[in-house]
Design an enzyme around this catalytic site. Structure first.
Site, PDB file in Angstrom:
ATOM      1  N   LYS A 178       0.877  -1.033   0.054  1.00  0.00           N
ATOM      2  CA  LYS A 178      -0.084  -0.102   0.106  1.00  0.00           C
ATOM      3  C   LYS A 178       0.967   1.261   0.012  1.00  0.00           C
ATOM      4  CE  LYS A 178      -3.825  -2.497   2.026  1.00  0.00           C
ATOM      5  NZ  LYS A 178      -4.383  -2.696   3.298  1.00  0.00           N
ATOM      6  N   GLN A 198      -4.932  -1.898   9.563  1.00  0.00           N
ATOM      7  CA  GLN A 198      -4.918  -3.349   8.698  1.00  0.00           C
ATOM      8  C   GLN A 198      -5.504  -4.110   9.668  1.00  0.00           C
ATOM      9  OE1 GLN A 198      -3.831  -3.722   5.781  1.00  0.00           O
ATOM     10  NE2 GLN A 198      -4.167  -5.970   5.610  1.00  0.00           N
ATOM     11  N   ASP A 222     -11.301   2.573   4.099  1.00  0.00           N
ATOM     12  CA  ASP A 222     -11.630   0.906   3.889  1.00  0.00           C
ATOM     13  C   ASP A 222     -13.196   0.924   3.719  1.00  0.00           C
ATOM     14  OD1 ASP A 222      -9.524  -0.865   4.114  1.00  0.00           O
ATOM     15  OD2 ASP A 222      -9.335  -0.544   6.079  1.00  0.00           O
TER      16      ASP A 222
HETATM   17  N1  GUN Z   1      -6.945  -6.995   5.767  1.00  0.00           N
HETATM   18  C1  GUN Z   1      -7.570  -7.686   4.534  1.00  0.00           C
HETATM   19  N2  GUN Z   1      -7.818  -6.858   3.648  1.00  0.00           N
HETATM   20  C2  GUN Z   1      -8.055  -5.838   4.246  1.00  0.00           C
HETATM   21  C3  GUN Z   1      -8.657  -4.491   3.865  1.00  0.00           C
HETATM   22  O1  GUN Z   1      -9.285  -4.351   2.706  1.00  0.00           O
HETATM   23  N3  GUN Z   1      -8.479  -3.310   4.689  1.00  0.00           N
HETATM   24  C4  GUN Z   1      -7.951  -3.609   5.919  1.00  0.00           C
HETATM   25  N4  GUN Z   1      -7.930  -2.462   6.714  1.00  0.00           N
HETATM   26  N5  GUN Z   1      -7.386  -4.846   6.444  1.00  0.00           N
HETATM   27  C5  GUN Z   1      -7.517  -5.852   5.471  1.00  0.00           C
END
Ligand code: GUN
Length: 295
Positions: free
Chosen positions: A59, A103, A126
């Site tokens: 990211k 996350q 998100d």
């Molecule tokens: N863990 C797996 N996929 C995601 C996501 O799309 N966002 C977040 N914050 N954590 C994740």
């Protein structure tokens, strides 16, 4: 060496993601010119799960590529709920931060629910906050969650007709299945949501013109379950000894489907590109409306 002939039935998620990133980079550049700072994303990783650490790293690399400023906060797995909430609130309060992403999953002893509520809808890149999920349900998405919104981008880029189509979603998770179903419904598909308690899964799946599988069960979707000509989107990613596996038996199903995503190289790249798009959108909305959750 001869290159492999391109199979036009295979959706190229990397190519679509590259186009989205190019668009986002231009918007980020424009934003920085107009507002004297780039759009900003803060991530928070708790603990040292290697898969989560890799996702967070990807990211940040993607942010750098498109001109989004990013903050990479880390906390030890031993942090308590109060300690976690304090850092989330600090990131949320940062004026240079337009999007906050914590996350998931969090270590077992931490409750994700207060964290989801602590990130205000306007900074919830998100799309996990109930207000953002609710807006999706009403067909007025503000910040839609990244994976389902990315799937919609893939379907649109490949000209898949959704209005009136029979769409079947496998899985009802908060991150993928549920928002995916809501987005497909907002595009006038006839949506069936199946899940672990569904009876006769194959019968439901066989009706799908568009199938989105997000079960996390390798090999769940076999060729006999897929209607000839269906569009098959595989969101499942399970780490196995043979590498990353989707839910769909790719080699057999590709012979039946009119379009199919591979794993990897299908949904994964577009998810991160959508996070970047959401961050720029959050930045634009914030300068226009402040921190209120407006459209
Ligand atoms: N863990 C797996 N996929 C995601 C996501 O799309 N966002 C977040 N914050 N954590 C994740």
């Amino acid at each position: 060496m001869d290159e492999e002939p391109i199979d036009e039935r295979i959706i190229d998620g990397r190519a679509v993601a590259a186009r989205v990133r190019a668009r986002v980079a231009e918007q980020a550049r424009q934003f920085a010119v107009e507002h004297g700072r780039p759009p900003g994303l803060a991530t928070l990783l708790v603990g040292d799960d290697p898969a989560s650490a890799l996702y967070v790293q990807l990211k940040h690399r993607a942010c750098e590529e498109v001109g989004i400023a990013s903050i990479d906060r880390r906390l030890p797995a031993s942090v308590d709920q109060d300690g976690l909430m304090a850092v989330v609130e600090e990131l949320v309060a940062d004026e240079a931060v337009d999007g906050v992403l914590v996350q998931m999953p969090l270590p077992e002893h931490l409750d994700p629910e207060p964290v989801v509520l602590a990130v205000p809808p306007a900074k919830d890149v998100d799309g996990f906050h109930p207000a953002n999920v609710g807006a999706l349900a009403l067909g007025t998405p503000l910040l839609p969650s990244c994976t389902p919104a990315g799937v919609l981008t893939l379907l649109d880029e490949y000209g898949v007709q959704l209005a009136g189509a029979d769409a079947v979603v496998i899985g009802r998770s908060r991150v993928v299945g549920m928002p995916m179903a809501l987005l497909l419904l907002s595009r006038d598909a006839t949506v069936t949501v199946t899940h672990a308690r569904t009876r006769g899964l194959a019968e439901h799946v066989r009706r799908a013109d568009v199938l989105v599988s997000a079960a996390g069960v390798p090999g769940l979707v076999t060729a006999d379950m897929v209607k000839p000509g269906a569009v098959v989107i595989d969101v499942g990613t399970t780490r196995t000894e043979q590498g990353l596996r989707g839910d769909v038996e790719f080699e057999a199903v590709r012979e039946v489907a009119s379009l199919i995503t591979p794993v990897p190289g299908g949904v994964g790249p577009i998810t991160i590109a959508t996070l970047l798009a959401n961050t720029v959108r959050a930045a634009q909305l914030r300068v226009a409306h402040g921190d209120r959750p407006v459209r």
